[in-house]
Design a protein around this motif. Structure first.
Motif, PDB file in Angstrom:
ATOM      1  N   GLY A 173       0.815  -1.210   0.000  1.00 39.27           N
ATOM      2  CA  GLY A 173       0.000   0.000   0.000  1.00 39.27           C
ATOM      3  C   GLY A 173       0.848   1.259   0.000  1.00 39.27           C
ATOM      4  N   VAL A 174       1.937   1.243   0.763  1.00 40.82           N
ATOM      5  CA  VAL A 174       2.830   2.404   0.815  1.00 40.82           C
ATOM      6  C   VAL A 174       3.460   2.645  -0.549  1.00 40.82           C
ATOM      7  CG1 VAL A 174       4.960   3.316   1.806  1.00 40.82           C
ATOM      8  CG2 VAL A 174       3.315   2.131   3.279  1.00 40.82           C
ATOM      9  N   MET A 210       2.354   1.675  -3.493  1.00 39.54           N
ATOM     10  CA  MET A 210       1.315   2.102  -4.436  1.00 39.54           C
ATOM     11  C   MET A 210       1.086   3.605  -4.333  1.00 39.54           C
ATOM     12  SD  MET A 210      -1.460  -1.005  -3.957  1.00 39.54           S
ATOM     13  CE  MET A 210      -2.736  -0.165  -4.913  1.00 39.54           C
ATOM     14  N   GLU A 211       1.047   4.110  -3.094  1.00 42.65           N
ATOM     15  CA  GLU A 211       0.794   5.536  -2.892  1.00 42.65           C
ATOM     16  C   GLU A 211       1.987   6.379  -3.325  1.00 42.65           C
ATOM     17  OE1 GLU A 211      -0.377   8.621   0.749  1.00 42.65           O
ATOM     18  OE2 GLU A 211      -0.354   6.455   1.078  1.00 42.65           O
ATOM     19  N   ARG A 212       3.192   5.940  -2.975  1.00 42.40           N
ATOM     20  CA  ARG A 212       4.391   6.715  -3.281  1.00 42.40           C
ATOM     21  C   ARG A 212       4.691   6.748  -4.776  1.00 42.40           C
ATOM     22  NH1 ARG A 212       8.832   4.503   1.099  1.00 42.40           N
ATOM     23  NH2 ARG A 212       7.970   5.486   2.975  1.00 42.40           N
ATOM     24  N   GLY A 221       2.593   5.463  -7.322  1.00 39.46           N
ATOM     25  CA  GLY A 221       1.452   5.450  -8.224  1.00 39.46           C
ATOM     26  C   GLY A 221       1.330   4.156  -9.002  1.00 39.46           C
ATOM     27  N   GLN A 265      -1.511  -2.574  -7.621  1.00 42.56           N
ATOM     28  CA  GLN A 265      -1.151  -3.493  -6.541  1.00 42.56           C
ATOM     29  C   GLN A 265      -0.158  -4.558  -6.995  1.00 42.56           C
ATOM     30  OE1 GLN A 265      -4.364  -5.837  -4.903  1.00 42.56           O
ATOM     31  NE2 GLN A 265      -3.257  -6.228  -3.013  1.00 42.56           N
ATOM     32  N   THR A 275      12.488   3.959  -4.519  1.00 44.87           N
ATOM     33  CA  THR A 275      11.244   4.644  -4.143  1.00 44.87           C
ATOM     34  C   THR A 275      11.540   6.058  -3.707  1.00 44.87           C
ATOM     35  OG1 THR A 275      11.421   3.902  -1.841  1.00 44.87           O
ATOM     36  CG2 THR A 275      10.185   2.513  -3.371  1.00 44.87           C
TER      37      THR A 275
END
Length: 245
Positions: A201-202, A204-206, A208, A211, A245
């Motif tokens: 999840g982290v 995916m957010e960082r 874009g 999953q 990342t």
């Protein structure tokens, strides 16, 4: 009262009883199986003069044959060759549920590959007794000697006296530890799965990412960083970016 067994030295029954009582007195919740085996192997070695090593063959948690509680490295060396070729006196005692006696390897005809495999080791006599708990053979207790004719049928009988309480103890310890081991492994598995999900999840957010792409990213990072997927996920969740990342 004394035991007389051919070439075996005299051994007081009171002393043997004391050793067995000590082994039987170990509480499964307080002592590990290797501790009990080590006590047993040491006592068995000391009970038969000329013995250069003693130990036990068991199945480990991954289903592999292994040597446990051995008193000397010679035991592990000779046992490893048995496991490699699938033959030898200890494996025979284990499978047949009967003692296996080798008085002189120089004239022994059984287990040719094992005999050739240990040709460089100072082993010329062996006696092994199965560890029987009810109808189950858990493994085998064995003694190795450097001189021929160190062991006889009396030695095998004595070894069975040590093997009987040891098998009972080992079976109880394994039965008591198995549920705890399974619970611990399940908890570790659930923890890792939850950790990877949160790290995904982290990422995916960082970044874009979708999953499945985020999961692939984490998996790629493990070998690149020479660490595990769990450790990569822990760093990501803790706020330390993985490489890239």
């Amino acid at each position: 009262m004394w035991i007389y067994a051919g070439t075996m030295a005299q051994l007081p029954l009171d002393e043997l009883t004391a050793v067995i009582a000590r082994i039987q007195g170990l509480l499964p919740t307080e002592e590990k199986v290797t501790t009990a085996i080590r006590l047993l192997a040491r006592a068995a070695k000391e009970s038969v003069p000329g013995t250069i090593g003693a130990g036990v063959s068991l199945i480990d948690g991954r289903g592999r044959r292994t040597s446990s509680g051995y008193t000397d490295t010679i035991v592990s060396q000779a046992d490893t060759v048995q496991y490699e070729y699938g033959e030898g006196p200890c494996l025979t005692a284990w499978a047949s549920e009967r003692p296996a006696l080798v008085t002189d390897l120089n004239v022994e005809q059984r287990w040719p590959r094992w005999r050739n495999g240990i040709a460089g080791l100072p082993v010329l006599a062996v006696v092994s007794a199965p560890l029987l708990a009810g109808k189950v053979s858990l493994g085998a207790l064995k003694l190795y000697a450097a001189a021929p004719d160190t062991y006889d049928h009396g030695s095998a009988a004595l070894l069975q006296l040590f093997a009987a309480p040891a098998a009972t103890l080992i079976s109880h310890i394994q039965a008591n530890e198995a549920p705890h081991r399974m619970t611990a492994e399940l908890q570790a598995s659930l923890y890792t799965r939850d950790l990877v999900n949160r790290a995904t999840g982290v990422v995916m957010e960082r970044m874009g990412l979708r999953q499945e792409d985020a999961v692939r990213f984490l998996i790629r990072q493990a070998p690149e960083e020479k660490t595990s997927l769990q450790q990569v996920s822990e760093r990501v969740v803790a706020g330390t970016p993985a490489s890239g990342t």
